[in-house]
Design a protein around this motif. Sequence first.
Motif, PDB file in Angstrom:
ATOM      1  N   UNK A 174      37.765  49.778  46.874  1.00 55.71           N
ATOM      2  CA  UNK A 174      36.641  50.227  48.059  1.00 55.71           C
ATOM      3  C   UNK A 174      36.452  49.157  49.237  1.00 55.71           C
ATOM      4  N   UNK A 175      36.877  47.896  48.848  1.00 56.84           N
ATOM      5  CA  UNK A 175      36.802  46.635  50.047  1.00 56.84           C
ATOM      6  C   UNK A 175      37.663  45.678  49.646  1.00 56.84           C
ATOM      7  N   UNK A 176      38.937  45.556  50.323  1.00 60.01           N
ATOM      8  CA  UNK A 176      39.989  44.668  49.986  1.00 60.01           C
ATOM      9  C   UNK A 176      39.425  43.238  50.570  1.00 60.01           C
ATOM     10  N   UNK A 177      40.517  42.411  49.953  1.00 56.85           N
ATOM     11  CA  UNK A 177      40.333  40.925  50.089  1.00 56.85           C
ATOM     12  C   UNK A 177      40.534  40.729  51.955  1.00 56.85           C
ATOM     13  N   UNK A 178      40.067  39.647  52.424  1.00 52.14           N
ATOM     14  CA  UNK A 178      40.442  39.337  53.795  1.00 52.14           C
ATOM     15  C   UNK A 178      41.908  39.019  54.124  1.00 52.14           C
ATOM     16  N   UNK A 179      42.462  38.251  53.010  1.00 44.43           N
ATOM     17  CA  UNK A 179      43.886  37.859  53.411  1.00 44.43           C
ATOM     18  C   UNK A 179      44.553  37.801  51.826  1.00 44.43           C
ATOM     19  N   UNK A 180      45.915  37.598  51.894  1.00 41.03           N
ATOM     20  CA  UNK A 180      46.599  37.442  50.847  1.00 41.03           C
ATOM     21  C   UNK A 180      47.699  36.449  50.910  1.00 41.03           C
ATOM     22  N   UNK A 181      47.746  35.442  49.709  1.00 40.90           N
ATOM     23  CA  UNK A 181      48.869  34.598  49.703  1.00 40.90           C
ATOM     24  C   UNK A 181      49.529  34.859  48.555  1.00 40.90           C
ATOM     25  N   UNK A 182      50.805  35.343  48.400  1.00 46.39           N
ATOM     26  CA  UNK A 182      51.505  35.818  47.372  1.00 46.39           C
ATOM     27  C   UNK A 182      52.872  34.829  47.270  1.00 46.39           C
ATOM     28  N   UNK A 183      52.766  34.329  46.147  1.00 43.87           N
ATOM     29  CA  UNK A 183      53.611  33.233  45.845  1.00 43.87           C
ATOM     30  C   UNK A 183      54.874  33.944  44.916  1.00 43.87           C
ATOM     31  N   UNK A 184      55.991  34.439  45.262  1.00 42.86           N
ATOM     32  CA  UNK A 184      57.167  34.971  44.555  1.00 42.86           C
ATOM     33  C   UNK A 184      56.521  35.929  43.442  1.00 42.86           C
ATOM     34  N   UNK A 185      55.784  36.822  43.969  1.00 41.36           N
ATOM     35  CA  UNK A 185      55.111  38.098  43.288  1.00 41.36           C
ATOM     36  C   UNK A 185      56.020  39.023  42.739  1.00 41.36           C
ATOM     37  N   UNK A 186      55.776  40.005  42.059  1.00 38.49           N
ATOM     38  CA  UNK A 186      56.679  40.911  41.494  1.00 38.49           C
ATOM     39  C   UNK A 186      56.077  42.200  42.334  1.00 38.49           C
ATOM     40  N   UNK A 187      57.047  42.965  42.842  1.00 43.81           N
ATOM     41  CA  UNK A 187      57.045  44.050  43.657  1.00 43.81           C
ATOM     42  C   UNK A 187      58.377  44.959  43.659  1.00 43.81           C
ATOM     43  N   UNK A 188      58.279  46.053  44.355  1.00 37.80           N
ATOM     44  CA  UNK A 188      59.282  46.898  44.331  1.00 37.80           C
ATOM     45  C   UNK A 188      60.181  47.093  43.113  1.00 37.80           C
ATOM     46  N   UNK A 189      59.123  47.911  42.182  1.00 38.24           N
ATOM     47  CA  UNK A 189      59.497  48.126  40.791  1.00 38.24           C
ATOM     48  C   UNK A 189      60.732  49.168  40.558  1.00 38.24           C
ATOM     49  N   UNK A 190      60.992  50.002  41.697  1.00 36.97           N
ATOM     50  CA  UNK A 190      62.007  51.014  41.702  1.00 36.97           C
ATOM     51  C   UNK A 190      63.456  50.168  41.721  1.00 36.97           C
ATOM     52  N   UNK A 191      63.472  49.006  42.181  1.00 34.12           N
ATOM     53  CA  UNK A 191      64.776  48.226  42.366  1.00 34.12           C
ATOM     54  C   UNK A 191      65.547  48.267  41.115  1.00 34.12           C
ATOM     55  N   UNK A 192      66.841  48.238  41.247  1.00 33.53           N
ATOM     56  CA  UNK A 192      67.504  48.059  39.842  1.00 33.53           C
ATOM     57  C   UNK A 192      67.438  46.804  39.162  1.00 33.53           C
TER      58      UNK A 192
END
Length: 320
Positions: free
Chosen positions: A140-158
């Motif tokens: 409903x209300x996102x955070x104001x900003x994000x610091x992502x340190x080598x986070x997991x994403x793009x799960x469709x990647x081989x």
Amino acid sequence: MMSEAPFKAIYKVVDGLEIDTDVYLPSGSGGSTGVPVVINIHGGVFMLGSSSMVNNDQINDCLSRGWIVVVPNHRLCPQVNLLEGPMQDSRDLLAWIYDGGLQRVIGEQSKPHQVDLDHVFAFGTSSGGHLALSLGFDVPRPVAAIYDMYGCCNFASPFWSSKIPAVLAKLPPNLSQDFINQVYTESPIPTHDGVSLEGQAPGPPDFSRFRPAFVFTQIGNGTVMDAIFPSKDWDKVDPIRNISPEFPPTFIVHGMSDTMVPIGLSRDFLAELRKHGVLCGMREIPGEEHTFAARMKVGSQTWEMQKEGFDFLQKVLEDK
């Protein structure tokens, strides 16, 4: 501006299970403007680790800036899936902060800090980086900003279905499926485990315990996502599929030698942020593998480069 010892607070109860967070308070009270908050989420492939396994020097950096640091535990997969467990718990923590829960428990400690709800930031390493990003969409209300340190994403990647031979080589040869599947029998669902991919004590994983044996088997075989989100409905859990122009400002730090979450995944995420006009940035760290946060030395080149993520949050705060 150092903190006293953190105190623990319960932010959620589910099926009788209390889920807690460590709260670190800076020495100053923040004055009339209130005190910004950084949610600092531990790594561990969504299946390992705890709030005790984050980098204390990073906490002290945030405290020196006059910020409150909130370090939560969350339920660990695979008994609960990624969306209904770690992501939901992280989002419920954010709702608890916005609904005044953090302010209430600070008051119970008889501390003067007034929480600045306009500046609640999210930070995390590895799987914690993903959970930090998950506070930027479908809330409903996102955070104001994000610091992502080598986070997991793009799960469709081989990559996410690729074996990692270096991890497989560490596993003992006699692990049975029946043994590692005991992880599904743990009750209640654990919210912490004494193994971290970040390299903190108590040291290397103990493969005589079924949880580390299960987790490292999944990592080595490229089956992590099968274990933690078998539906593969990536639209619900993948940050790269949920970027809009309204996504919070985001800064990424990633090691250029990372083999457990390749840097190309973060580069793809950055490109998507830019495509949507989101305020963003990225610092690539030469020579660093995954989990380097635990081994950083204050004042080193890596330390100074990763600090740019917190400087980014500081700039968002100053530009308010």
